[in-house]
Design a protein around this motif. Structure first.
Motif, PDB file in Angstrom:
ATOM      1  N   THR A  34       0.892  -1.355  -0.092  1.00 57.80           N
ATOM      2  CA  THR A  34       0.350  -0.387  -0.139  1.00 57.80           C
ATOM      3  C   THR A  34       0.701   0.994   0.026  1.00 57.80           C
ATOM      4  OG1 THR A  34      -1.988  -1.382   0.997  1.00 57.80           O
ATOM      5  CG2 THR A  34      -2.088   1.077   1.529  1.00 57.80           C
ATOM      6  N   ARG A  35       0.877   2.335  -1.475  1.00 56.28           N
ATOM      7  CA  ARG A  35       1.039   3.695  -0.394  1.00 56.28           C
ATOM      8  C   ARG A  35       0.338   4.183   0.469  1.00 56.28           C
ATOM      9  NH1 ARG A  35       1.999   6.431  -6.241  1.00 56.28           N
ATOM     10  NH2 ARG A  35       3.688   5.029  -6.357  1.00 56.28           N
ATOM     11  N   PHE A  36       1.543   4.666   0.457  1.00 57.57           N
ATOM     12  CA  PHE A  36       0.812   6.076   1.831  1.00 57.57           C
ATOM     13  C   PHE A  36       1.951   7.085   1.481  1.00 57.57           C
ATOM     14  CE2 PHE A  36       1.485   1.767   4.228  1.00 57.57           C
ATOM     15  CZ  PHE A  36       0.631   1.498   4.844  1.00 57.57           C
ATOM     16  N   VAL A  37       1.224   8.173   1.910  1.00 55.42           N
ATOM     17  CA  VAL A  37       1.295   9.250   2.190  1.00 55.42           C
ATOM     18  C   VAL A  37       1.912  10.254   2.796  1.00 55.42           C
ATOM     19  CG1 VAL A  37       1.162  11.764   0.910  1.00 55.42           C
ATOM     20  CG2 VAL A  37      -0.019   9.687  -0.416  1.00 55.42           C
ATOM     21  N   LEU A  38       3.004  10.424   3.791  1.00 55.30           N
ATOM     22  CA  LEU A  38       3.401  11.501   4.445  1.00 55.30           C
ATOM     23  C   LEU A  38       3.475  12.640   4.793  1.00 55.30           C
ATOM     24  CD1 LEU A  38       5.920   9.582   5.583  1.00 55.30           C
ATOM     25  CD2 LEU A  38       3.541   8.853   6.248  1.00 55.30           C
ATOM     26  N   ASP A  39       2.443  13.750   5.086  1.00 53.76           N
ATOM     27  CA  ASP A  39       2.568  15.089   4.455  1.00 53.76           C
ATOM     28  C   ASP A  39       3.257  15.853   6.169  1.00 53.76           C
ATOM     29  OD1 ASP A  39       1.836  17.306   2.945  1.00 53.76           O
ATOM     30  OD2 ASP A  39      -0.290  17.278   3.398  1.00 53.76           O
ATOM     31  N   PRO A  40       4.216  16.031   5.826  1.00 55.03           N
ATOM     32  CA  PRO A  40       4.225  17.327   6.995  1.00 55.03           C
ATOM     33  C   PRO A  40       3.911  18.308   7.262  1.00 55.03           C
ATOM     34  CG  PRO A  40       6.441  16.571   5.859  1.00 55.03           C
ATOM     35  CD  PRO A  40       5.098  15.761   5.314  1.00 55.03           C
ATOM     36  N   THR A  41       3.321  19.163   7.308  1.00 52.98           N
ATOM     37  CA  THR A  41       2.448  20.199   7.193  1.00 52.98           C
ATOM     38  C   THR A  41       2.781  21.408   7.120  1.00 52.98           C
ATOM     39  OG1 THR A  41       1.279  20.177   9.607  1.00 52.98           O
ATOM     40  CG2 THR A  41      -0.403  19.466   7.029  1.00 52.98           C
ATOM     41  N   ASP A  42       3.879  21.486   7.747  1.00 50.97           N
ATOM     42  CA  ASP A  42       4.804  22.348   7.809  1.00 50.97           C
ATOM     43  C   ASP A  42       5.911  22.753   6.946  1.00 50.97           C
ATOM     44  OD1 ASP A  42       5.589  20.300   9.188  1.00 50.97           O
ATOM     45  OD2 ASP A  42       6.183  21.897  10.827  1.00 50.97           O
ATOM     46  N   LEU A  43       5.955  21.248   6.267  1.00 58.65           N
ATOM     47  CA  LEU A  43       7.301  21.882   5.140  1.00 58.65           C
ATOM     48  C   LEU A  43       7.042  21.729   4.045  1.00 58.65           C
ATOM     49  CD1 LEU A  43       9.945  18.853   6.839  1.00 58.65           C
ATOM     50  CD2 LEU A  43       9.936  21.572   6.556  1.00 58.65           C
ATOM     51  N   PRO A  44       7.285  21.844   2.762  1.00 58.03           N
ATOM     52  CA  PRO A  44       6.561  22.350   1.252  1.00 58.03           C
ATOM     53  C   PRO A  44       7.239  20.748   0.653  1.00 58.03           C
ATOM     54  CG  PRO A  44       9.005  23.663   1.188  1.00 58.03           C
ATOM     55  CD  PRO A  44       8.459  23.068   2.564  1.00 58.03           C
ATOM     56  N   GLY A  73       0.246  16.602   9.168  1.00 57.34           N
ATOM     57  CA  GLY A  73       0.769  16.307  10.201  1.00 57.34           C
ATOM     58  C   GLY A  73       1.681  17.193  10.693  1.00 57.34           C
ATOM     59  N   PRO A  74       2.613  18.433  11.202  1.00 51.69           N
ATOM     60  CA  PRO A  74       3.507  19.576  11.881  1.00 51.69           C
ATOM     61  C   PRO A  74       4.574  18.100  11.830  1.00 51.69           C
ATOM     62  CG  PRO A  74       1.768  19.746  13.547  1.00 51.69           C
ATOM     63  CD  PRO A  74       0.736  18.488  12.187  1.00 51.69           C
ATOM     64  N   LEU A  75       5.601  18.472  11.192  1.00 51.31           N
ATOM     65  CA  LEU A  75       6.677  17.291  11.406  1.00 51.31           C
ATOM     66  C   LEU A  75       7.150  16.655  12.403  1.00 51.31           C
ATOM     67  CD1 LEU A  75       8.993  16.005   9.726  1.00 51.31           C
ATOM     68  CD2 LEU A  75      10.600  17.716  10.447  1.00 51.31           C
ATOM     69  N   ALA A  76       7.035  17.914  13.685  1.00 54.81           N
ATOM     70  CA  ALA A  76       7.519  18.006  15.054  1.00 54.81           C
ATOM     71  C   ALA A  76       6.527  16.742  15.079  1.00 54.81           C
ATOM     72  CB  ALA A  76       7.087  18.675  15.571  1.00 54.81           C
ATOM     73  N   ALA A  77       5.393  16.137  14.731  1.00 59.69           N
ATOM     74  CA  ALA A  77       4.227  15.241  15.778  1.00 59.69           C
ATOM     75  C   ALA A  77       4.179  14.024  14.871  1.00 59.69           C
ATOM     76  CB  ALA A  77       2.426  15.623  15.180  1.00 59.69           C
ATOM     77  N   ASP A  89      -3.229   8.438  18.794  1.00 66.69           N
ATOM     78  CA  ASP A  89      -4.374   8.440  19.121  1.00 66.69           C
ATOM     79  C   ASP A  89      -4.904  10.282  19.506  1.00 66.69           C
ATOM     80  OD1 ASP A  89      -5.719   5.850  18.261  1.00 66.69           O
ATOM     81  OD2 ASP A  89      -4.929   4.972  20.621  1.00 66.69           O
ATOM     82  N   ALA A  90      -4.056  10.740  20.539  1.00 64.37           N
ATOM     83  CA  ALA A  90      -4.000  11.580  21.271  1.00 64.37           C
ATOM     84  C   ALA A  90      -3.886  13.108  20.045  1.00 64.37           C
ATOM     85  CB  ALA A  90      -2.843  12.181  22.477  1.00 64.37           C
ATOM     86  N   LEU A  91      -2.796  12.849  19.019  1.00 63.09           N
ATOM     87  CA  LEU A  91      -2.445  13.715  18.377  1.00 63.09           C
ATOM     88  C   LEU A  91      -3.666  14.103  17.335  1.00 63.09           C
ATOM     89  CD1 LEU A  91       1.361  12.252  17.477  1.00 63.09           C
ATOM     90  CD2 LEU A  91       0.143  14.738  18.474  1.00 63.09           C
ATOM     91  N   PHE A  92      -4.289  12.747  17.246  1.00 66.23           N
ATOM     92  CA  PHE A  92      -5.770  12.537  16.224  1.00 66.23           C
ATOM     93  C   PHE A  92      -6.903  13.026  16.777  1.00 66.23           C
ATOM     94  CE2 PHE A  92      -9.202  10.210  14.325  1.00 66.23           C
ATOM     95  CZ  PHE A  92      -9.347  10.327  13.695  1.00 66.23           C
ATOM     96  N   PHE A  93      -7.037  12.743  17.677  1.00 64.88           N
ATOM     97  CA  PHE A  93      -8.433  13.139  18.198  1.00 64.88           C
ATOM     98  C   PHE A  93      -7.812  14.824  18.875  1.00 64.88           C
ATOM     99  CE2 PHE A  93      -9.422   9.040  19.156  1.00 64.88           C
ATOM    100  CZ  PHE A  93     -10.441   8.413  18.750  1.00 64.88           C
ATOM    101  N   SER A  94      -6.487  15.324  18.971  1.00 73.44           N
ATOM    102  CA  SER A  94      -6.421  17.029  19.159  1.00 73.44           C
ATOM    103  C   SER A  94      -6.400  17.744  17.630  1.00 73.44           C
ATOM    104  CB  SER A  94      -5.225  17.086  20.090  1.00 73.44           C
ATOM    105  OG  SER A  94      -4.228  16.407  19.269  1.00 73.44           O
ATOM    106  N   ARG A  95      -6.262  16.695  16.202  1.00 66.65           N
ATOM    107  CA  ARG A  95      -6.571  17.164  15.165  1.00 66.65           C
ATOM    108  C   ARG A  95      -5.062  17.715  14.486  1.00 66.65           C
ATOM    109  NH1 ARG A  95     -12.346  18.474  13.328  1.00 66.65           N
ATOM    110  NH2 ARG A  95     -13.385  17.453  15.089  1.00 66.65           N
ATOM    111  N   ASP A  96      -4.129  17.460  15.313  1.00 67.44           N
ATOM    112  CA  ASP A  96      -2.870  17.954  14.880  1.00 67.44           C
ATOM    113  C   ASP A  96      -2.100  16.693  14.383  1.00 67.44           C
ATOM    114  OD1 ASP A  96      -1.840  19.813  17.104  1.00 67.44           O
ATOM    115  OD2 ASP A  96      -1.742  18.453  18.604  1.00 67.44           O
TER     116      ASP A  96
END
Length: 159
Positions: A34-44, A73-77, A89-96
């Protein structure tokens, strides 16, 4: 910055991780192709991870890529999740952290990464030969200065 060298480096690192932690990709089970897309939202950049049954490849792109599951999510997360410093789970439910597409595949990836107990700094240091000690010191310094989890925390360390 050209993304070709970054893609090659990330692919080499992911293949070394696959050799050192073969259970990581076996644990994906039916999602091992399965292809996964990892999107660090604070990077281009967006990373497209193809597990390929344990012979992974990673492609960095400035545009989005298609995949069955997208984890944003942010790279740090994202790094904290890989290193076990943050609860997914905490990151998901906090919408991070945002999961789109095949949530079963995303959960399989998360469980596989959790089980492998990865430390990306250690993995890169293992590839660095005589520079490994210096690299680990630099990663520790950068992690302390930025608050970004660049290594698996010690058991008694709380983030």
């Amino acid at each position: 910055m050209p993304l070709g060298p970054l893609s090659l480096s990330l692919t080499a690192c992911s293949r070394r991780i696959a050799r050192r932690h073969p259970g990581l990709f076996r644990r994906l089970g039916e999602h091992s192709r399965t292809r996964f897309v990892l999107d660090p939202t604070d990077l281009p950049v967006v990373l497209c991870l193809d597990p390929n049954d344990g012979l992974p490849s990673v492609r960095a792109t400035r545009r989005s890529c298609d995949g069955a599951a997208r984890i944003s999510g942010p790279l740090a997360a994202l790094l904290g999740l890989v290193h076990g410093a943050y609860d997914g789970d905490a990151l998901f439910f906090s919408r991070d952290l945002v999961i789109e597409g095949d949530t079963a595949a995303a959960l399989a990836l998360r469980n596989a990464v959790d089980d492998a107990e990865l430390d990306i700094s250690q993995e890169i240091a293992a590839m660095s030969g005589p520079f490994s000690g210096l690299l680990l010191q630099a990663a520790g310094f950068a992690g302390r200065r930025t608050g970004v989890c660049l290594a698996r925390p010690a058991e008694d360390t709380a983030w």
